[in-house]
Design a protein around this motif. Structure first.
Motif, PDB file in Angstrom:
ATOM      1  N   HIS A   7     -29.579  62.257 -63.824  1.00  0.00           N
ATOM      2  CA  HIS A   7     -30.285  62.687 -62.616  1.00  0.00           C
ATOM      3  C   HIS A   7     -29.304  63.202 -61.570  1.00  0.00           C
ATOM      4  O   HIS A   7     -29.523  64.236 -60.926  1.00  0.00           O
ATOM      5  N   LEU A   8     -28.206  62.487 -61.415  1.00  0.00           N
ATOM      6  CA  LEU A   8     -27.158  62.908 -60.481  1.00  0.00           C
ATOM      7  C   LEU A   8     -26.557  64.242 -60.910  1.00  0.00           C
ATOM      8  O   LEU A   8     -26.397  65.173 -60.101  1.00  0.00           O
ATOM      9  N   ALA A   9     -26.240  64.367 -62.188  1.00  0.00           N
ATOM     10  CA  ALA A   9     -25.668  65.616 -62.702  1.00  0.00           C
ATOM     11  C   ALA A   9     -26.665  66.768 -62.536  1.00  0.00           C
ATOM     12  O   ALA A   9     -26.269  67.912 -62.256  1.00  0.00           O
ATOM     13  N   ALA A  10     -27.951  66.447 -62.665  1.00  0.00           N
ATOM     14  CA  ALA A  10     -28.996  67.469 -62.498  1.00  0.00           C
ATOM     15  C   ALA A  10     -29.013  68.014 -61.069  1.00  0.00           C
ATOM     16  O   ALA A  10     -29.288  69.189 -60.842  1.00  0.00           O
ATOM     17  N   VAL A  11     -28.714  67.147 -60.116  1.00  0.00           N
ATOM     18  CA  VAL A  11     -28.635  67.589 -58.719  1.00  0.00           C
ATOM     19  C   VAL A  11     -27.510  68.624 -58.554  1.00  0.00           C
ATOM     20  O   VAL A  11     -27.663  69.621 -57.853  1.00  0.00           O
ATOM     21  N   PHE A  12     -26.411  68.404 -59.256  1.00  0.00           N
ATOM     22  CA  PHE A  12     -25.303  69.376 -59.197  1.00  0.00           C
ATOM     23  C   PHE A  12     -25.707  70.713 -59.827  1.00  0.00           C
ATOM     24  O   PHE A  12     -25.501  71.764 -59.229  1.00  0.00           O
ATOM     25  N   VAL A  13     -26.266  70.680 -61.032  1.00  0.00           N
ATOM     26  CA  VAL A  13     -26.546  71.950 -61.722  1.00  0.00           C
ATOM     27  C   VAL A  13     -27.825  72.619 -61.216  1.00  0.00           C
ATOM     28  O   VAL A  13     -28.019  73.802 -61.458  1.00  0.00           O
ATOM     29  N   ASN A  14     -28.669  71.881 -60.511  1.00  0.00           N
ATOM     30  CA  ASN A  14     -29.884  72.513 -60.006  1.00  0.00           C
ATOM     31  C   ASN A  14     -29.846  72.692 -58.492  1.00  0.00           C
ATOM     32  O   ASN A  14     -29.684  73.793 -57.989  1.00  0.00           O
TER      33      ASN A  14
END
Lengths: 253, 253
Positions: free
Chosen positions: A160-167
């Motif tokens: 979820h955290l990584a998704a914040v970076f890529v999105n």
């Protein structure tokens, strides 16, 4: 046929409702929301309710509400020992009341009300306590045409955290680029193929290998020229931090 | 048939050579490089040389070398009053020696040696001093199947700068996401559909409208949880700056 009750009426719930309705092996037999406004549009297709005491028997209850509301809603469900899952990337499985069989069915994708989404491109991250619950959720994901992944309580918040970076953060970089082009009377549209290609490249090549540009080359002249061109201190801060991040990754400093 | 001499042998030159070779109306009649190593592979298809005095007559000379080398190379060309262009997003048109008809033919796309590229997805930004030069460069772009854009000396560097945000910086965010997932034993692959969808969304919707997530919602609880999860101060700095950037855009603070 797997019978599902949906709870909530936000973007995820709405996209999920439409996607499930388009399949054969799974079915939304009831849709609950606190207020009927948002779902009354669907009253001719599905049993809708705003009363938890009217909830019907189902194989699976999917809670699609804000993280803060999961605990209370799951606690207020007037039954026990049924499979109740939430769809959050961030909330704990244990936010669901312990009287239920608990799980997480996290669709790792960006949902917007106005943008159509091909649900088969949505990876589903599944967390459960019991094997049979995992199996059922996997079947639901597969019926939707999704790739499913078993994740643990450490992996899902990290995703979820990584998704914040890529999105979210990536989208904000697009926004800054939009501001820069507008400011100089250039067309943002010219950047769109580059945006597509940037996302496409890392489907096959690691982001490390895919990197190019002045920061990676440590091309001081271009970096200086860019910094001179930036007259917004906020954009400048992003430029400097991302440049130093790339340098650190590729030159170790 | 538009006759072209290519100068340089980097990524852009190589992709350009291949793309031109695949068309009918334009042709690379000679390929120059300082050393023959990189281009000797093509010696059976095209006239190659490492000697500027051997350069043949052509309609267009395309310089694809590093920004710093453009001035000297254009100065050393043993002729004048011919159309000489460079392909840089950042270097000035005036870096080309004034004895030539000068222009810029800037393909705004990311080029990697190992990654195949569909040249029809490459927008070409064209800058010239004379109308007939613009017309010729536009024909070359169109022969390659590209969208062409007339840009001015203010717009092109701004586009190049914006390209760094949507390409290099975005790719670095992918890299950070890669580090985060690896660190927690999760698969980076799960993020790939989200990466694709994030780039796809802004093809139709503005980045402003496309934004979602905890920063936009000002969801302090999730932001706090994410910051707690980040144990790399570099990642933390990026998280904080991008979050504050999104907040500024969407909540004006």
């Amino acid at each position: 046929m797997i019978k599902i009750v949906l709870l909530g009426a936000g973007n995820v719930a709405t996209h999920l409702y439409k996607a499930i309705s388009a399949t054969d092996n799974i079915s939304v037999i009831q849709w609950y929301n606190r207020t009927l406004n948002n779902i009354s549009l669907y009253k001719n297709e599905v049993n809708i309710t705003d009363n938890l005491n009217e909830l019907v028997d189902a194989d699976l209850y999917i809670i699609c509400v804000s993280d803060d509301a999961i605990e209370t809603l799951s606690n207020n469900l007037p039954f026990e020992k049924r499979l109740v899952v939430h769809t959050s990337g961030s909330a704990s499985l244990y936010d669901i009341d312990k009287k239920h069989y608990r799980g997480v069915f996290y669709p790792l994708q960006t949902f917007s009300k106005d943008v159509a989404l091909d649900f088969t491109t949505v990876p589903i991250c599944i967390e459960t306590l019991r094997k049979q619950d995992f199996k059922l959720l996997k079947s639901v994901g597969e019926a939707l045409g999704c790739q499913t992944y078993k994740v643990n309580p450490d992996q899902r918040p990290a995703l979820h955290l990584a998704a914040v970076f890529v999105n979210n953060f990536t989208n904000q970089l697009y926004r800054v680029a939009h501001e820069i082009t507008e400011h100089h009377g250039a067309e943002f549209d010219i950047l769109k193929p580059l945006i597509t290609e940037t996302g496409k490249k890392v489907q096959d090549v690691s982001p490390y290998k895919a990197q190019t540009g002045p920061a990676k080359r440590n091309d001081k002249k271009t970096i200086k020229r860019h910094l001179k061109l930036l007259d917004n201190e906020h954009h400048e801060a992003i430029y400097k931090l991302m440049t130093s991040s790339i340098k650190k990754t590729h030159n170790g400093r």
